[in-house]
Design a protein around this motif. Structure first.
Motif, short mmCIF file in Angstrom:
data_model
loop_
_atom_site.label_atom_id
_atom_site.label_comp_id
_atom_site.label_asym_id
_atom_site.label_seq_id
_atom_site.Cartn_x
_atom_site.Cartn_y
_atom_site.Cartn_z
N ARG A 192 69.62 -27.66 141.46
CA ARG A 192 69.49 -26.62 140.40
C ARG A 192 70.44 -26.82 139.34
O ARG A 192 71.79 -26.89 139.66
N LYS A 193 70.19 -26.39 138.36
CA LYS A 193 71.27 -26.55 137.05
C LYS A 193 71.90 -25.36 137.01
O LYS A 193 71.48 -24.25 137.18
N GLY A 194 73.15 -25.22 136.32
CA GLY A 194 73.96 -24.16 136.03
C GLY A 194 74.94 -23.91 136.82
O GLY A 194 75.38 -24.75 137.84
N ARG A 195 75.86 -23.08 136.51
CA ARG A 195 77.17 -22.93 136.97
C ARG A 195 76.88 -22.16 138.50
O ARG A 195 75.70 -21.49 138.72
N ARG A 196 78.11 -21.96 139.30
CA ARG A 196 77.67 -21.45 140.58
C ARG A 196 79.01 -20.41 141.05
O ARG A 196 79.41 -20.37 142.04
N THR A 197 79.25 -19.58 139.91
CA THR A 197 80.37 -18.65 140.27
C THR A 197 79.70 -17.77 141.16
O THR A 197 78.34 -17.52 141.25
N ASP A 234 76.90 -15.74 139.05
CA ASP A 234 75.79 -16.57 139.05
C ASP A 234 75.10 -16.69 140.13
O ASP A 234 73.65 -16.70 140.34
N LEU A 235 75.76 -16.88 141.53
CA LEU A 235 74.90 -16.55 142.80
C LEU A 235 74.25 -15.45 142.83
O LEU A 235 72.99 -15.15 143.43
N CYS A 236 75.15 -14.38 142.58
CA CYS A 236 74.55 -12.98 142.78
C CYS A 236 73.22 -12.82 141.94
O CYS A 236 72.23 -12.32 142.30
N ALA A 237 73.13 -13.22 140.82
CA ALA A 237 72.20 -13.29 140.04
C ALA A 237 70.91 -14.22 140.45
O ALA A 237 69.81 -13.48 140.52
N HIS A 238 71.11 -15.22 140.92
CA HIS A 238 70.15 -16.16 141.51
C HIS A 238 69.68 -15.69 142.89
O HIS A 238 68.30 -15.63 143.02
N TYR A 239 70.25 -14.96 143.64
CA TYR A 239 69.81 -14.45 144.94
C TYR A 239 69.41 -13.08 144.87
O TYR A 239 69.47 -12.15 145.97
N ALA A 270 79.70 -11.51 148.21
CA ALA A 270 79.65 -12.73 148.71
C ALA A 270 79.12 -12.60 150.16
O ALA A 270 78.42 -13.76 150.55
N LEU A 271 79.42 -11.83 151.10
CA LEU A 271 78.50 -11.51 152.24
C LEU A 271 77.27 -11.58 152.40
O LEU A 271 76.41 -12.16 152.78
#
Length: 241
Positions: A146-151, A154-159, A176-177
């Protein structure tokens, strides 16, 4: 049997004076403990007067001014003891601890313990190992193309995890939890049979591979930055501040 991502989890996060784990200091920290998904978490917060100037750039990130920390923060030595003790209590009961980008927060804590307590983080886990879950490492391994950053944002938006008050230690730890639970559910077929202890060992391998890949990319692009493959804690440097 309940899968680890549907069971008890804790999460730890810090806010700091900067991004250098050897010289920067912790100004706030939080530990969040949740017994099960959807239950109200128990939150412990620490505010620290680091005893050094707080750069304006750091204040812009987390909102904690040097004046506020001097007035309301506690001295680092007792705080670092309490934080390490709280993490050791999680290890003692076998509760996994989520730490987003673990080598940053845990190494900073280790250096603070060395600086103020003449101790180290490893000493707190001689009897019971700390089981770390790093959503950044997990996501990057399980969805590597998957492309893009993983801050964290970013992870919150993705999940589809809500992130309120970003760069507040407790808010970031809670997010994060929840991201880690979401990663577990999305990749259940690959994760549900793994124990937190097995995952801890695997993440060290996965992070090292990710670091080698990033280092190779830096070499191709002429970037001089060095990527440390150690996870979840970087080894001590003789010249640590």
């Amino acid at each position: 049997m309940t899968c680890w991502y549907e069971g008890q989890l804790a999460a730890f996060d810090t806010e700091t004076t900067g991004v250098d784990v050897e010289t920067d200091r912790i100004v706030s920290a939080a530990l969040v403990v949740q017994d099960a998904p959807g239950t109200r978490p128990r939150v412990t917060r620490w505010l620290v007067n680091p005893g050094v100037p707080v750069p304006a750039a750091a204040t812009e990130v987390h909102g904690l001014t040097e004046e506020h920390l001097q007035r309301n923060g506690r001295w680092p030595a007792p705080v670092m003891y309490e934080v390490a003790q709280a993490l050791a209590e999680q290890a003692a009961v076998g509760r996994p601890v989520v730490v987003m980008n673990a080598p940053f927060d845990l190494t900073l804590l280790d250096r603070e313990l060395r600086r103020h307590r003449a101790s180290s983080l490893d000493r707190w886990f001689e009897r019971s190992p700390l089981l770390v879950l790093d959503p950044r490492v997990l996501d990057k391994h399980l969805d590597r193309y998957r492309k893009g950053r993983r801050t964290l944002a970013d992870l919150c938006a993705h999940y589809e995890v809500e992130l309120e008050e970003a760069h507040d230690a407790a808010a970031d730890a809670t997010a994060a939890l929840e991201v880690t639970r979401a990663v577990g559910r999305r990749f259940a077929s690959r994760l549900e049979r793994l124990s937190p202890g097995e995952l801890h060992t695997l993440q060290a391998v996965w992070h090292a591979a990710q670091a080698r890949g990033l280092q190779a990319w830096f070499a191709r692009t002429g970037t001089e930055e060095i990527v440390d493959p150690a996870w979840p804690l970087r080894p001590d440097l003789p010249a640590a501040a």
